[in-house]
Design a protein around this motif. Structure first.
Motif, PDB file in Angstrom:
ATOM      1  N   GLU A 639       7.654 -10.465   6.483  1.00  0.00           N
ATOM      2  CA  GLU A 639       8.018 -10.006   5.137  1.00  0.00           C
ATOM      3  C   GLU A 639       6.802  -9.859   4.227  1.00  0.00           C
ATOM      4  O   GLU A 639       6.838  -9.123   3.261  1.00  0.00           O
ATOM      5  CB  GLU A 639       9.044 -10.959   4.516  1.00  0.00           C
ATOM      6  CG  GLU A 639      10.393 -10.878   5.205  1.00  0.00           C
ATOM      7  CD  GLU A 639      11.475 -11.664   4.475  1.00  0.00           C
ATOM      8  OE1 GLU A 639      11.204 -12.162   3.385  1.00  0.00           O
ATOM      9  OE2 GLU A 639      12.585 -11.767   5.027  1.00  0.00           O
ATOM     10  N   SER A 640       5.723 -10.584   4.538  1.00  0.00           N
ATOM     11  CA  SER A 640       4.531 -10.458   3.690  1.00  0.00           C
ATOM     12  C   SER A 640       3.810  -9.135   3.949  1.00  0.00           C
ATOM     13  O   SER A 640       3.017  -8.687   3.144  1.00  0.00           O
ATOM     14  CB  SER A 640       3.577 -11.632   3.934  1.00  0.00           C
ATOM     15  OG  SER A 640       3.102 -11.585   5.267  1.00  0.00           O
ATOM     16  N   ALA A 641       4.093  -8.517   5.112  1.00  0.00           N
ATOM     17  CA  ALA A 641       3.471  -7.228   5.435  1.00  0.00           C
ATOM     18  C   ALA A 641       4.493  -6.112   5.275  1.00  0.00           C
ATOM     19  O   ALA A 641       4.702  -5.294   6.156  1.00  0.00           O
ATOM     20  CB  ALA A 641       2.930  -7.253   6.854  1.00  0.00           C
ATOM     21  N   VAL A 642       5.164  -6.108   4.118  1.00  0.00           N
ATOM     22  CA  VAL A 642       6.278  -5.174   3.898  1.00  0.00           C
ATOM     23  C   VAL A 642       5.807  -3.721   3.827  1.00  0.00           C
ATOM     24  O   VAL A 642       6.574  -2.803   4.082  1.00  0.00           O
ATOM     25  CB  VAL A 642       7.068  -5.576   2.631  1.00  0.00           C
ATOM     26  CG1 VAL A 642       6.252  -5.354   1.391  1.00  0.00           C
ATOM     27  CG2 VAL A 642       8.389  -4.843   2.542  1.00  0.00           C
ATOM     28  N   LEU A 643       4.533  -3.508   3.494  1.00  0.00           N
ATOM     29  CA  LEU A 643       4.015  -2.141   3.398  1.00  0.00           C
ATOM     30  C   LEU A 643       3.516  -1.674   4.766  1.00  0.00           C
ATOM     31  O   LEU A 643       2.481  -2.126   5.253  1.00  0.00           O
ATOM     32  CB  LEU A 643       2.885  -2.075   2.371  1.00  0.00           C
ATOM     33  CG  LEU A 643       3.335  -2.225   0.915  1.00  0.00           C
ATOM     34  CD1 LEU A 643       2.162  -2.519   0.005  1.00  0.00           C
ATOM     35  CD2 LEU A 643       4.071  -0.988   0.434  1.00  0.00           C
ATOM     36  N   GLN A 644       4.270  -0.823   5.404  1.00  0.00           N
ATOM     37  CA  GLN A 644       3.882  -0.210   6.665  1.00  0.00           C
ATOM     38  C   GLN A 644       4.646   1.096   6.827  1.00  0.00           C
ATOM     39  O   GLN A 644       5.452   1.459   5.976  1.00  0.00           O
ATOM     40  CB  GLN A 644       4.146  -1.166   7.832  1.00  0.00           C
ATOM     41  CG  GLN A 644       5.588  -1.646   7.934  1.00  0.00           C
ATOM     42  CD  GLN A 644       5.746  -2.788   8.924  1.00  0.00           C
ATOM     43  OE1 GLN A 644       5.099  -3.820   8.788  1.00  0.00           O
ATOM     44  NE2 GLN A 644       6.596  -2.596   9.906  1.00  0.00           N
ATOM     45  N   LYS A 673      -2.089  -4.069  -2.769  1.00  0.00           N
ATOM     46  CA  LYS A 673      -0.868  -3.373  -2.308  1.00  0.00           C
ATOM     47  C   LYS A 673      -0.999  -1.861  -2.508  1.00  0.00           C
ATOM     48  O   LYS A 673      -0.554  -1.082  -1.676  1.00  0.00           O
ATOM     49  CB  LYS A 673       0.351  -3.894  -3.075  1.00  0.00           C
ATOM     50  CG  LYS A 673       0.778  -5.297  -2.678  1.00  0.00           C
ATOM     51  CD  LYS A 673       1.952  -5.760  -3.528  1.00  0.00           C
ATOM     52  CE  LYS A 673       2.325  -7.193  -3.186  1.00  0.00           C
ATOM     53  NZ  LYS A 673       3.349  -7.729  -4.102  1.00  0.00           N
ATOM     54  N   ALA A 674      -1.614  -1.469  -3.628  1.00  0.00           N
ATOM     55  CA  ALA A 674      -1.794  -0.045  -3.903  1.00  0.00           C
ATOM     56  C   ALA A 674      -2.717   0.583  -2.862  1.00  0.00           C
ATOM     57  O   ALA A 674      -2.480   1.711  -2.398  1.00  0.00           O
ATOM     58  CB  ALA A 674      -2.356   0.156  -5.305  1.00  0.00           C
ATOM     59  N   ALA A 675      -3.768  -0.155  -2.460  1.00  0.00           N
ATOM     60  CA  ALA A 675      -4.715   0.367  -1.462  1.00  0.00           C
ATOM     61  C   ALA A 675      -4.009   0.606  -0.119  1.00  0.00           C
ATOM     62  O   ALA A 675      -4.220   1.634   0.530  1.00  0.00           O
ATOM     63  CB  ALA A 675      -5.874  -0.611  -1.291  1.00  0.00           C
ATOM     64  N   ILE A 676      -3.151  -0.348   0.276  1.00  0.00           N
ATOM     65  CA  ILE A 676      -2.392  -0.171   1.525  1.00  0.00           C
ATOM     66  C   ILE A 676      -1.424   1.007   1.374  1.00  0.00           C
ATOM     67  O   ILE A 676      -1.290   1.838   2.270  1.00  0.00           O
ATOM     68  CB  ILE A 676      -1.611  -1.465   1.875  1.00  0.00           C
ATOM     69  CG1 ILE A 676      -2.584  -2.626   2.119  1.00  0.00           C
ATOM     70  CG2 ILE A 676      -0.711  -1.253   3.086  1.00  0.00           C
ATOM     71  CD1 ILE A 676      -1.929  -3.989   2.160  1.00  0.00           C
ATOM     72  N   SER A 677      -0.770   1.077   0.211  1.00  0.00           N
ATOM     73  CA  SER A 677       0.226   2.131  -0.021  1.00  0.00           C
ATOM     74  C   SER A 677      -0.397   3.525   0.080  1.00  0.00           C
ATOM     75  O   SER A 677       0.220   4.444   0.633  1.00  0.00           O
ATOM     76  CB  SER A 677       0.879   1.965  -1.393  1.00  0.00           C
ATOM     77  OG  SER A 677       1.552   0.729  -1.481  1.00  0.00           O
ATOM     78  N   MET A 758      -3.287   5.425  -7.855  1.00  0.00           N
ATOM     79  CA  MET A 758      -3.483   6.596  -6.998  1.00  0.00           C
ATOM     80  C   MET A 758      -4.963   6.985  -6.862  1.00  0.00           C
ATOM     81  O   MET A 758      -5.389   7.435  -5.810  1.00  0.00           O
ATOM     82  CB  MET A 758      -2.693   7.792  -7.561  1.00  0.00           C
ATOM     83  CG  MET A 758      -1.191   7.699  -7.344  1.00  0.00           C
ATOM     84  SD  MET A 758      -0.702   7.719  -5.602  1.00  0.00           S
ATOM     85  CE  MET A 758      -1.177   9.383  -5.106  1.00  0.00           C
ATOM     86  N   THR A 759      -5.740   6.816  -7.925  1.00  0.00           N
ATOM     87  CA  THR A 759      -7.159   7.200  -7.873  1.00  0.00           C
ATOM     88  C   THR A 759      -8.008   6.003  -8.292  1.00  0.00           C
ATOM     89  O   THR A 759      -8.385   5.865  -9.461  1.00  0.00           O
ATOM     90  CB  THR A 759      -7.436   8.406  -8.802  1.00  0.00           C
ATOM     91  OG1 THR A 759      -6.787   8.179 -10.058  1.00  0.00           O
ATOM     92  CG2 THR A 759      -6.941   9.691  -8.203  1.00  0.00           C
ATOM     93  N   PRO A 760      -8.314   5.112  -7.330  1.00  0.00           N
ATOM     94  CA  PRO A 760      -8.934   3.826  -7.670  1.00  0.00           C
ATOM     95  C   PRO A 760     -10.340   3.934  -8.251  1.00  0.00           C
ATOM     96  O   PRO A 760     -10.791   3.029  -8.939  1.00  0.00           O
ATOM     97  CB  PRO A 760      -8.959   3.083  -6.324  1.00  0.00           C
ATOM     98  CG  PRO A 760      -8.839   4.148  -5.282  1.00  0.00           C
ATOM     99  CD  PRO A 760      -8.018   5.229  -5.891  1.00  0.00           C
ATOM    100  N   TYR A 761     -11.046   5.058  -8.013  1.00  0.00           N
ATOM    101  CA  TYR A 761     -12.411   5.160  -8.544  1.00  0.00           C
ATOM    102  C   TYR A 761     -12.413   5.205 -10.081  1.00  0.00           C
ATOM    103  O   TYR A 761     -13.442   5.020 -10.725  1.00  0.00           O
ATOM    104  CB  TYR A 761     -13.142   6.379  -7.957  1.00  0.00           C
ATOM    105  CG  TYR A 761     -12.568   7.720  -8.350  1.00  0.00           C
ATOM    106  CD1 TYR A 761     -12.924   8.330  -9.564  1.00  0.00           C
ATOM    107  CD2 TYR A 761     -11.673   8.388  -7.514  1.00  0.00           C
ATOM    108  CE1 TYR A 761     -12.391   9.553  -9.930  1.00  0.00           C
ATOM    109  CE2 TYR A 761     -11.135   9.620  -7.876  1.00  0.00           C
ATOM    110  CZ  TYR A 761     -11.502  10.202  -9.088  1.00  0.00           C
ATOM    111  OH  TYR A 761     -10.973  11.411  -9.447  1.00  0.00           O
ATOM    112  N   LEU A 762     -11.242   5.450 -10.692  1.00  0.00           N
ATOM    113  CA  LEU A 762     -11.152   5.458 -12.157  1.00  0.00           C
ATOM    114  C   LEU A 762     -11.075   4.044 -12.736  1.00  0.00           C
ATOM    115  O   LEU A 762     -11.163   3.855 -13.947  1.00  0.00           O
ATOM    116  CB  LEU A 762      -9.927   6.263 -12.611  1.00  0.00           C
ATOM    117  CG  LEU A 762      -9.952   7.766 -12.316  1.00  0.00           C
ATOM    118  CD1 LEU A 762      -8.618   8.400 -12.673  1.00  0.00           C
ATOM    119  CD2 LEU A 762     -11.084   8.449 -13.080  1.00  0.00           C
ATOM    120  N   ASN A 763     -10.883   3.048 -11.859  1.00  0.00           N
ATOM    121  CA  ASN A 763     -10.726   1.659 -12.340  1.00  0.00           C
ATOM    122  C   ASN A 763     -12.093   0.995 -12.534  1.00  0.00           C
ATOM    123  O   ASN A 763     -13.030   1.242 -11.782  1.00  0.00           O
ATOM    124  CB  ASN A 763      -9.932   0.832 -11.325  1.00  0.00           C
ATOM    125  CG  ASN A 763      -8.510   1.299 -11.209  1.00  0.00           C
ATOM    126  OD1 ASN A 763      -7.886   1.649 -12.203  1.00  0.00           O
ATOM    127  ND2 ASN A 763      -7.976   1.334 -10.001  1.00  0.00           N
TER     128      ASN A 763
END
Length: 841
Positions: A639-644, A673-677, A758-763
């Motif tokens: 359940e901890s690896a729900v993103l797949q 989570k966003a990076a995996i998504s 969606m665009t992490p380089y803006l962070n």
């Protein structure tokens, strides 16, 4: 992980024993390294234990590798549910490295996941003490500090009026001869110190919480009273004479009362005290020294109530809509909040929630006069014993104003003795909140003058319970006389009362056997009532799906039945559906809304069985084929690896993440989570929300200051408590309602941070923001909230009136004066889910 193997250091020893030891250490190090390469972490861990027990001088050399081995082995033990072995490993590691903040913090994280929150918080606090700059430990400690020292301790200690009145009552009792004192639920020990200062010769204090007990020991010692106050780390119910205290006492002092008076177990503890720890009470008319008799402070209490209309309570405890963004909520699903108290409930749950009614957003309207619910004499053992067994009292209260019946609000007056009293009324300036009993299950909640609000009141399971709330309408052609307030009055009405009761029951809907009861947290009910949230998601999801295959999605998608006829048509079943994954926390109908938007295969990540059954019933009521909605956790082993991926060859079209907690903080590990998504999205697919902007402003708020730290010794009548309890203050206050928080804005809102999923380089993890002061005053705090952008056009504001989210605030350690026109620079740092804001003047 370091890849160089340390060599045993040569000590002053000589001879075969030392050589044999060095050989064994060397072999064990080689074996440990080999096991690490083979990912046999358990065996590697055992080898390192042997090395460190034989050659403690190698600690510094192997520390980093040992940590890595410990953490990987602990993960395996956790996955295998070998809890005792896991804790044993950490205890061994802590013995070897007692001052290692990383191991200490990791131990806390495991304990927290297992549900041992107090213990976890203790380890986090220790890690912060070892290294005040260790960000992970600081964030963990701030999140769990409430379990160590609850926030109300600060608020109550800052309440000078409450402290003064308790001190006066204790002083009076001791002066009249009550020289031996037991303080039940001592907290910081302030009541014990009042008694000692008043001249009591023997003072005993018991405290169950380990943290509060240790804090009280420090406070009593700092006030040079450790010789006169004996502190016991135990429940009062476990105190025995003469094992723990030498003899019965003449005075018990306690403040083990919650907003509903009985919720902290005062009745049970005082029954035990009268039977085992207190001297016998003085009978009426009896004279003599008080030292020979027992008494309790507080002496008694009167509980009051009032029926109110309050939109804020309503939206958190009653689902008030029949459809959510076009999805019909079926009548056979009944949503309840945890505060709903069923007469037949098997488990004991707190039957009320609490609110500071003077600060509830939107205010409230009193629909009845204030009425007396019950009185209790804490100095009468028989009365205390009868409370739990007494049949419920029936109460009828006349309505004085027209409105919606949302709740019964309850408070009490604590009579400390015949001279001193404290009220927790919403109209008083008090540190107390009020108990709120939300009203459920009425056919019609609209009431008017001439109606009677009926209820049953009891003290079951040591909680004040207000049940069977109903309305006897004045429209019925029957005169039941004026207000009847106690069961004896009802009895005097005879058959007429039975008839009234029967008529009243017509107003109360009876549960149908086919109904599904779905218990939701109050934030989940507020979310279900949040229309802009669901409409926003519906529009944003439709736009994404339309952009992926414009030809498959027609414009007429508003009617459920039409949608599902289109979805189930033979022409569309041949092609692959869009895959939508909702991993937002708690109960969410977004997957069903997604399922109504075309050929979509939505996946829900709800965990509770009753939530899954409810979603199935909602799907059925909206004529979705049974296989439309899938429950993702049934398909995921871990359940901890729900993103797949949904399938080995497929990717998600939309992934919905929970970015903001209901408390007002950023969710933990959201950027990970966003990076995996992002790796799991099909071309053109989106994460919702796509980005989040954090806003804040500078305010002056004495309320936030007083709720965050004890303000010096003056508030605690000269006793030195603040430095000790303030070790547990946290810089961020959560679950705030900014719209009703007593504060003066000193600047306009400014954008503090951007989280782009969606665009992490803006962070950026560090930002400097300029703020112009628009009003002179004292800056004490920086409240903050978020604008969640589902796309560039659709935005959800977490500070809006409809929001199910609360807001949070950074409270400054050192408030400072500003003048209109000043310009300040805020330094904003984002680490994991923790945001720190510091002011550069």
């Amino acid at each position: 992980m370091p890849n160089s193997r340390p060599r045993p250091r040569q000590g002053p020893r000589s001879g075969a024993g030392a050589a044999g030891r060095d050989e064994l250490v060397s072999q064990s190090l080689q074996s440990a390294e080999h096991c690490l390469g083979a990912q046999d972490f358990g065996t590697a861990y055992a080898h390192y234990l042997l090395v460190l027990s034989l050659a403690p001088e190698l600690k510094d050399d192997v520390k980093e590798t040992f940590q890595y081995t410990l953490f990987r082995w602990a993960e395996e033990l956790d996955a295998l549910s070998r809890t005792q072995d896991l804790l044993g490993c950490y205890e061994q590691a802590m013995e070897l490295f007692p001052d290692d903040e990383v191991i200490c913090n990791s131990m806390g994280e495991h304990l927290f996941r297992m549900g041992f929150r107090d213990e976890a918080a203790g380890y986090f606090r220790k890690a912060v003490k070892l290294n005040p700059d260790f960000s992970d430990a600081k964030e963990n400690f701030y999140r769990v500090a409430n379990w160590l020292v609850e926030r109300w301790h600060f608020i109550m200690l800052n309440d000078t009026k409450r402290n003064t009145i308790y001190n006066a009552a204790i002083q009076k009792a001791v002066c009249l001869g009550s020289k031996s004192v037991l303080d039940i639920g001592a907290g910081t020990g302030i009541l014990s110190m009042f008694a000692k200062k008043a001249g009591a010769h023997s003072v005993y204090a018991c405290e169950l919480s380990k943290t509060m007990f240790e804090l009280a020991c420090d406070v009593v010692a700092a006030n040079k009273m450790e010789a006169g106050i004996q502190l016991l780390h135990m429940k009062s119910l476990d105190i025995e004479i003469p094992k723990h205290i030498p003899e019965r006492v003449s005075l018990v002092v306690t403040e083990t009362v919650d907003a509903g008076l009985f919720g902290e177990g005062i009745v049970e503890s005082l029954i035990h005290a009268w039977e085992h720890l207190l001297l016998q009470p003085k009978t009426k008319g009896e004279n003599g020294n008080c030292e020979k008799y027992g008494k309790v402070i507080p002496a008694s209490a009167v509980i009051f109530g009032m029926a109110v209309e309050c939109a804020e309570i309503r939206r958190h405890h009653r689902v008030g809509i029949k459809d959510v963004a076009g999805i019909c909520l079926p009548t056979n699903v009944k949503f309840q909040s945890p505060a709903y108290s069923s007469v037949d409930a098997e488990e004991t749950v707190e039957p009320y929630t609490t609110e500071k009614m003077s600060r509830v957003p939107g205010g409230y309207l009193a629909l009845t006069e204030c009425f007396e619910i019950m009185t209790v004499d804490f100095n009468n053992l028989q009365e205390l014993k009868s409370l739990a067994t007494k049949k419920p009292d029936k109460i009828g209260i006349p309505v004085i104003k027209e409105g919606v019946l949302d709740a019964i609000v309850v408070w009490f007056e604590l009579q400390l003795d015949d001279e001193h009293s404290l009220s927790t009324s919403p109209s008083e300036e008090t540190c107390w909140e009020q108990a709120v009993y939300p009203v459920h299950d009425l056919a019609d909640y609209w009431i008017k003058p001439g109606d009677q609000v009926m209820m049953e009141v009891s003290c079951q399971d040591c909680y004040l319970r207000i049940q069977s709330i109903s309305v006897f309408s004045s429209d019925h052609e029957m005169d039941v006389g004026t207000s009847f307030t106690k069961s004896k009055d009802l009895l005097s009405l005879g058959n007429e009362a039975e008839l009234c009761s029967a008529l009243a029951n017509l107003q109360t809907s009876t549960p149908d056997s086919a109904e599904q009861i779905c218990v939701l947290e109050s934030t989940e009910i507020a979310l279900l009532n949040n229309v802009p949230y669901h409409e926003g998601f519906k529009t944003a999801m439709r736009k994404v799906l339309s952009s992926l295959t414009p030809e498959k999605l027609g414009q007429a998608m508003d009617t459920q039945c039409q949608n599902n006829e289109i979805n189930c048509g033979s022409g569309q079943n041949d092609s692959e559906p869009f895959y939508v994954l909702d991993v937002s926390e708690g109960f969410s109908v977004l997957p069903i809304i997604a399922g109504a938007l075309g050929q979509v295969k939505p996946y829900s990540s709800v965990e509770k069985d009753q939530h899954r059954i409810t979603l199935d019933l909602i799907s059925e009521a909206n004529h979705f084929p049974k296989e439309t909605l899938e429950f993702w956790l049934k398909h995921v082993e871990d359940e901890s690896a729900v993103l797949q991926r949904p399938k080995s060859d497929k990717l998600w079209s939309i992934i919905i993440l929970d970015v903001i907690e209901p408390s007002g903080l950023i969710q933990q590990e959201i950027m990970e989570k966003a990076a995996i998504s992002r790796c799991l999205l099909q071309s053109g697919g989106k994460i919702f929300p796509q980005y989040v902007l954090m806003f804040g402003l500078l305010v002056e708020s004495q309320t936030l200051v007083e709720e965050s730290a004890v303000q010096g010794a003056e508030r605690t009548l000269g006793f030195n408590i603040a430095p000790f309890i303030n070790q547990f203050q946290v810089p961020i206050r959560v679950f705030l309602d900014l719209s009703s928080l007593p504060c003066i804005p000193l600047s306009q809102p400014v954008e503090l941070l951007r989280l782009d999923l969606m665009t992490p380089y803006l962070n950026t993890s560090n930002r400097e923001v300029k703020v112009r002061i628009c009003k002179s005053g004292q800056v004490t705090a920086i409240p903050f909230w978020y604008h969640m952008y589902l796309d560039d056009e659709i935005m959800l504001d977490t500070s809006s009136e409809a929001s199910h989210w609360k807001q949070a605030a950074v409270v400054l350690d050192h408030p400072f004066r500003v003048e209109m026109g000043d310009e300040l620079v805020l330094h904003v740092q984002h680490h994991k889910s923790n945001v720190s804001i510091t002011v550069k003047q």
